[in-house]
Motif scaffolding. Sequence first.
Motif, PDB file in Angstrom:
ATOM      1  N   ARG A  75     -18.562  15.147   6.138  1.00 37.27           N
ATOM      2  CA  ARG A  75     -19.456  16.232   6.531  1.00 37.27           C
ATOM      3  C   ARG A  75     -18.809  17.584   6.236  1.00 37.27           C
ATOM      4  NH1 ARG A  75     -20.006  19.319  10.903  1.00 37.27           N
ATOM      5  NH2 ARG A  75     -18.342  18.265  12.009  1.00 37.27           N
ATOM      6  N   ARG A  76     -19.567  18.434   5.572  1.00 34.15           N
ATOM      7  CA  ARG A  76     -19.073  19.766   5.239  1.00 34.15           C
ATOM      8  C   ARG A  76     -19.961  20.800   5.917  1.00 34.15           C
ATOM      9  NH1 ARG A  76     -15.699  20.617   0.615  1.00 34.15           N
ATOM     10  NH2 ARG A  76     -14.841  18.626   0.004  1.00 34.15           N
ATOM     11  N   PRO A  77     -19.380  21.919   6.314  1.00 36.74           N
ATOM     12  CA  PRO A  77     -20.188  22.952   6.971  1.00 36.74           C
ATOM     13  C   PRO A  77     -21.156  23.609   5.995  1.00 36.74           C
ATOM     14  CG  PRO A  77     -17.998  23.774   6.509  1.00 36.74           C
ATOM     15  CD  PRO A  77     -17.994  22.309   6.160  1.00 36.74           C
ATOM     16  N   ALA A  78     -22.222  24.152   6.528  1.00 41.59           N
ATOM     17  CA  ALA A  78     -23.179  24.892   5.707  1.00 41.59           C
ATOM     18  C   ALA A  78     -22.483  26.128   5.136  1.00 41.59           C
ATOM     19  CB  ALA A  78     -24.373  25.310   6.552  1.00 41.59           C
ATOM     20  N   ILE A  79     -22.777  26.445   3.882  1.00 41.34           N
ATOM     21  CA  ILE A  79     -22.197  27.639   3.265  1.00 41.34           C
ATOM     22  C   ILE A  79     -23.304  28.507   2.673  1.00 41.34           C
ATOM     23  CG2 ILE A  79     -19.944  26.596   2.840  1.00 41.34           C
ATOM     24  CD1 ILE A  79     -20.767  26.242  -0.105  1.00 41.34           C
ATOM     25  N   THR A  80     -23.021  29.795   2.569  1.00 42.54           N
ATOM     26  CA  THR A  80     -23.971  30.767   2.035  1.00 42.54           C
ATOM     27  C   THR A  80     -23.308  31.517   0.885  1.00 42.54           C
ATOM     28  OG1 THR A  80     -24.964  31.061   4.216  1.00 42.54           O
ATOM     29  CG2 THR A  80     -25.366  32.801   2.585  1.00 42.54           C
ATOM     30  N   ILE A  81     -24.035  31.658  -0.215  1.00 40.97           N
ATOM     31  CA  ILE A  81     -23.530  32.367  -1.389  1.00 40.97           C
ATOM     32  C   ILE A  81     -24.649  33.233  -1.951  1.00 40.97           C
ATOM     33  CG2 ILE A  81     -22.612  32.118  -3.742  1.00 40.97           C
ATOM     34  CD1 ILE A  81     -21.254  29.545  -2.849  1.00 40.97           C
ATOM     35  N   GLY A  82     -24.293  34.430  -2.396  1.00 42.50           N
ATOM     36  CA  GLY A  82     -25.254  35.316  -3.034  1.00 42.50           C
ATOM     37  C   GLY A  82     -25.680  34.748  -4.383  1.00 42.50           C
TER      38      GLY A  82
END
Length: 139
Positions: free
Chosen positions: A8-15
């Motif tokens: 399980r990997r954490p949610a990530i945000t990228i432009g």
Amino acid sequence: MASSKTSRRPAITIGKGEHGRLTKLAEAHASKNPDVSDELLQELERAHLVEDALVPPDVVHMGSAVRFTSDLGEDKQVTLVFPAEADIAEGKISILTPIGVALIGLKRGQSIDWTARDGRTHRLTVETVHASEDFGKAL
């Protein structure tokens, strides 16, 4: 048997703009550094994309100064940079390193498992994130 890559990997945000630049970078380095390029592409594929201007200030992006702690008892401050600007003596780590790939898109307080070049899995936690105001303007 599940590998650490499927954990399980954490949610990530990228432009969106940064996503495009990083995708091209990973593809360009695929023959030179296939393992890290593949890891970066996997992270980019699972990222939540937003307009670059809407990336929250506590999310790690290119040019961010990041303080993280690790399961090895480390407490480090680094700046995430493109390969040409990398200088470990100055704390500038390339996105094309296992730890650079692990950091991209995380926000303050999130943890992730990452595999070092020696094959061992480690866990890091992002403690603080400071964005560079002028990093993206030069790109």
